[in-house]
Design a protein around this motif. Structure first.
Motif, short mmCIF file in Angstrom:
data_model
loop_
_atom_site.label_atom_id
_atom_site.label_comp_id
_atom_site.label_asym_id
_atom_site.label_seq_id
_atom_site.Cartn_x
_atom_site.Cartn_y
_atom_site.Cartn_z
N VAL A 103 0.84 -1.20 0.00
CA VAL A 103 0.00 0.00 0.00
C VAL A 103 0.87 1.25 0.00
CG1 VAL A 103 -1.65 1.35 1.38
CG2 VAL A 103 -2.00 -1.11 1.07
N TRP A 104 1.92 1.24 0.81
CA TRP A 104 2.82 2.40 0.85
C TRP A 104 3.52 2.59 -0.49
CZ3 TRP A 104 4.75 5.92 4.63
CH2 TRP A 104 3.96 5.99 5.79
N ALA A 105 4.00 1.51 -1.08
CA ALA A 105 4.71 1.63 -2.36
C ALA A 105 3.80 2.20 -3.44
CB ALA A 105 5.25 0.25 -2.78
N VAL A 106 2.59 1.67 -3.56
CA VAL A 106 1.67 2.15 -4.59
C VAL A 106 1.25 3.59 -4.32
CG1 VAL A 106 -0.66 1.84 -5.54
CG2 VAL A 106 0.83 -0.14 -5.20
N THR A 107 0.94 3.90 -3.08
CA THR A 107 0.50 5.26 -2.74
C THR A 107 1.61 6.27 -3.01
OG1 THR A 107 -1.01 4.38 -1.07
CG2 THR A 107 -0.49 6.73 -0.94
N LEU A 108 2.81 5.98 -2.55
CA LEU A 108 3.91 6.93 -2.77
C LEU A 108 4.24 7.06 -4.24
CD1 LEU A 108 6.18 6.07 0.29
CD2 LEU A 108 4.65 8.03 0.00
N TYR A 109 4.14 5.98 -4.99
CA TYR A 109 4.34 6.06 -6.44
C TYR A 109 3.30 6.98 -7.07
CZ TYR A 109 4.31 4.91 -11.37
OH TYR A 109 4.34 5.01 -12.73
N LEU A 110 2.04 6.81 -6.69
CA LEU A 110 0.97 7.64 -7.27
C LEU A 110 1.15 9.12 -6.91
CD1 LEU A 110 -2.14 5.36 -6.66
CD2 LEU A 110 -1.04 5.87 -8.84
N VAL A 111 1.60 9.39 -5.69
CA VAL A 111 1.74 10.78 -5.25
C VAL A 111 2.94 11.45 -5.91
CG1 VAL A 111 2.29 12.24 -3.25
CG2 VAL A 111 0.53 10.46 -3.07
N TYR A 112 4.07 10.75 -5.97
CA TYR A 112 5.32 11.40 -6.39
C TYR A 112 5.77 11.11 -7.81
CZ TYR A 112 5.70 12.74 -1.53
OH TYR A 112 5.47 13.29 -0.30
N PHE A 113 5.30 10.04 -8.42
CA PHE A 113 5.83 9.69 -9.74
C PHE A 113 4.77 9.61 -10.84
CE2 PHE A 113 8.73 7.71 -6.64
CZ PHE A 113 9.85 8.48 -6.90
N ALA A 114 3.53 9.42 -10.51
CA ALA A 114 2.50 9.22 -11.53
C ALA A 114 1.79 10.52 -11.93
CB ALA A 114 1.47 8.20 -11.05
N SER A 115 2.18 11.62 -11.33
CA SER A 115 1.48 12.86 -11.65
C SER A 115 2.17 13.69 -12.70
CB SER A 115 1.26 13.72 -10.42
OG SER A 115 2.35 13.74 -9.56
#
Length: 122
Positions: free
Chosen positions: A110-122
């Protein structure tokens, strides 16, 4: 006959809190997880990220705490039944430990996916 008193909201809440305090006092792993969770929750307040991400990250810590409480209950019941080293007792305790491990893996995902979405997918 059930070995359980009648339901009363305040008494049952008190029993739950007594269980929490007992595990907190007697289980080192649970102490570490509670302290770590509190530190992370406080840290999340000050991080610059969307509220939804803070909520997901903060709430994702609860499965670890729940799994550790369940594992502690399993260990206590096994110890109540037998103090001898028996294969079934070991298997029950190992299954409880696996539950905690899987909850940690879930939280890490959950942390990996969430941090990816916040910092890299935008």
């Amino acid at each position: 006959m059930r070995n359980q008193p009648d339901y009363h909201l305040f008494k049952n809440t008190r029993y739950a809190l007594q269980g929490f305090v007992e595990v907190l006092h007697n289980e080192t792993s649970f102490k570490i997880e509670v302290v770590g969770s509190v530190v992370i929750w406080v840290t999340l307040i000050f991080l610059s990220m969307p509220f939804w991400a803070k909520a997901v990250l903060g709430l994702s810590l609860f499965p670890v705490l729940i799994a550790e409480l369940a594992n502690s209950a399993i260990e206590r019941v096994v110890d109540l039944v037998t103090q001898e080293r028996r294969p079934l007792a070991k298997h029950a305790k190992d299954a409880g430990a696996t539950m905690v491990l899987f909850s940690l893996i879930f939280t890490g995902g959950v942390w990996a996916v969430t941090l990816y979405l916040v910092y890299f997918a935008s």
